[in-house]
Design a protein around this motif. Structure first.
Motif, PDB file in Angstrom:
ATOM      1  N   VAL A  62       0.241  -1.182   0.392  1.00  0.00           N
ATOM      2  CA  VAL A  62      -0.214  -0.688   0.366  1.00  0.00           C
ATOM      3  C   VAL A  62       0.935   1.428   0.024  1.00  0.00           C
ATOM      4  O   VAL A  62       1.554   1.392   0.518  1.00  0.00           O
ATOM      5  N   ARG A  63       0.685   2.251  -1.082  1.00  0.00           N
ATOM      6  CA  ARG A  63       1.099   3.482  -0.864  1.00  0.00           C
ATOM      7  C   ARG A  63       0.049   4.621  -0.527  1.00  0.00           C
ATOM      8  O   ARG A  63      -0.043   4.581  -1.810  1.00  0.00           O
ATOM      9  N   LEU A  64       0.369   5.020   0.251  1.00  0.00           N
ATOM     10  CA  LEU A  64      -0.344   6.454   0.381  1.00  0.00           C
ATOM     11  C   LEU A  64       0.337   7.516  -0.641  1.00  0.00           C
ATOM     12  O   LEU A  64       1.188   8.198  -0.167  1.00  0.00           O
ATOM     13  N   THR A  65      -0.586   8.227  -0.770  1.00  0.00           N
ATOM     14  CA  THR A  65      -0.535   9.861  -1.358  1.00  0.00           C
ATOM     15  C   THR A  65       0.003  11.084  -0.027  1.00  0.00           C
ATOM     16  O   THR A  65      -0.427  10.532   1.150  1.00  0.00           O
TER      17      THR A  65
ATOM     18  N   ALA B  84       5.050  12.082  -0.702  1.00  0.00           N
ATOM     19  CA  ALA B  84       5.918  11.705   0.068  1.00  0.00           C
ATOM     20  C   ALA B  84       6.978  11.634  -0.067  1.00  0.00           C
ATOM     21  O   ALA B  84       8.018  12.565   0.107  1.00  0.00           O
ATOM     22  N   VAL B  85       7.148  10.057  -0.422  1.00  0.00           N
ATOM     23  CA  VAL B  85       8.551   9.647  -0.633  1.00  0.00           C
ATOM     24  C   VAL B  85       8.593   8.807  -1.738  1.00  0.00           C
ATOM     25  O   VAL B  85       7.383   8.688  -3.438  1.00  0.00           O
ATOM     26  N   GLU B  86       9.338   9.745  -2.832  1.00  0.00           N
ATOM     27  CA  GLU B  86      10.106   9.746  -4.525  1.00  0.00           C
ATOM     28  C   GLU B  86      10.183   8.111  -4.666  1.00  0.00           C
ATOM     29  O   GLU B  86       9.476   7.743  -5.554  1.00  0.00           O
ATOM     30  N   ALA B  87      10.902   6.996  -3.881  1.00  0.00           N
ATOM     31  CA  ALA B  87      10.467   6.060  -4.058  1.00  0.00           C
ATOM     32  C   ALA B  87       9.037   5.414  -4.256  1.00  0.00           C
ATOM     33  O   ALA B  87       8.385   4.276  -5.607  1.00  0.00           O
ATOM     34  N   ASP B  88       8.061   5.736  -3.964  1.00  0.00           N
ATOM     35  CA  ASP B  88       6.873   6.039  -3.693  1.00  0.00           C
ATOM     36  C   ASP B  88       5.648   6.244  -5.435  1.00  0.00           C
ATOM     37  O   ASP B  88       5.239   5.278  -6.037  1.00  0.00           O
TER      38      ASP B  88
END
Length: 141
Positions: free
Chosen positions: A54-57, A120-124
């Motif tokens: 899961v990747r949150l914005t 928030a994180v470039e990897a996401d």
């Protein structure tokens, strides 16, 4: 009753209605507390799916769920509710990476056209863009 008095009463009535909706939470936008809430909300609509990640914005108004090859789950806030979708290659009309943290998706679904999503994180952002781009590549092959 004279026309000016009627106009004033209508304007006041509309203003009071708008204020009542606002102050009772009608203009609030739903946000996801964490990945667990995104999983739970997605499971309500798709109980047989088992997301891997899961990747949150950054604003926590959307989550992208990895569902395996050529499929991604999306939980996105619409007003004070959440909308869920499973996206495949044929659903994606356009995918752009606006900057290292932001992607834009345009879908062919007339009920939800997609949007611009900042992480928030470039990897996401890279992982979501790669998964969605992979969907488009698989469909073209």
């Amino acid at each position: 009753m004279s026309l000016p008095v009627l106009v004033v009463l209508v304007v006041i009535g509309i203003a009071l209605s708008v204020a009542a909706v606002h102050f009772t939470g009608g203009t609030r936008t739903a946000t996801l507390a964490d990945a667990g809430q995104a999983l739970a909300r997605f499971a309500e609509d798709f109980p047989d799916e088992k997301p891997a990640a899961v990747r949150l914005t950054a604003d926590r108004r959307a989550a992208f769920l990895a569902l395996g090859p050529a499929r991604t789950g999306i939980v996105s806030s619409i007003g004070d509710c959440f909308l869920t979708r499973i996206v495949t290659a044929r659903d994606i009309l356009a995918l752009t990476v606006d900057d290292p943290l932001t992607i834009s998706i345009r879908l062919g679904d007339f009920t939800w056209k997609g949007g611009r999503f900042a992480f928030a994180v470039e990897a996401d952002a890279k992982a979501v863009a790669a998964a969605l781009q992979d969907h488009r590549t698989r469909e073209a092959a």
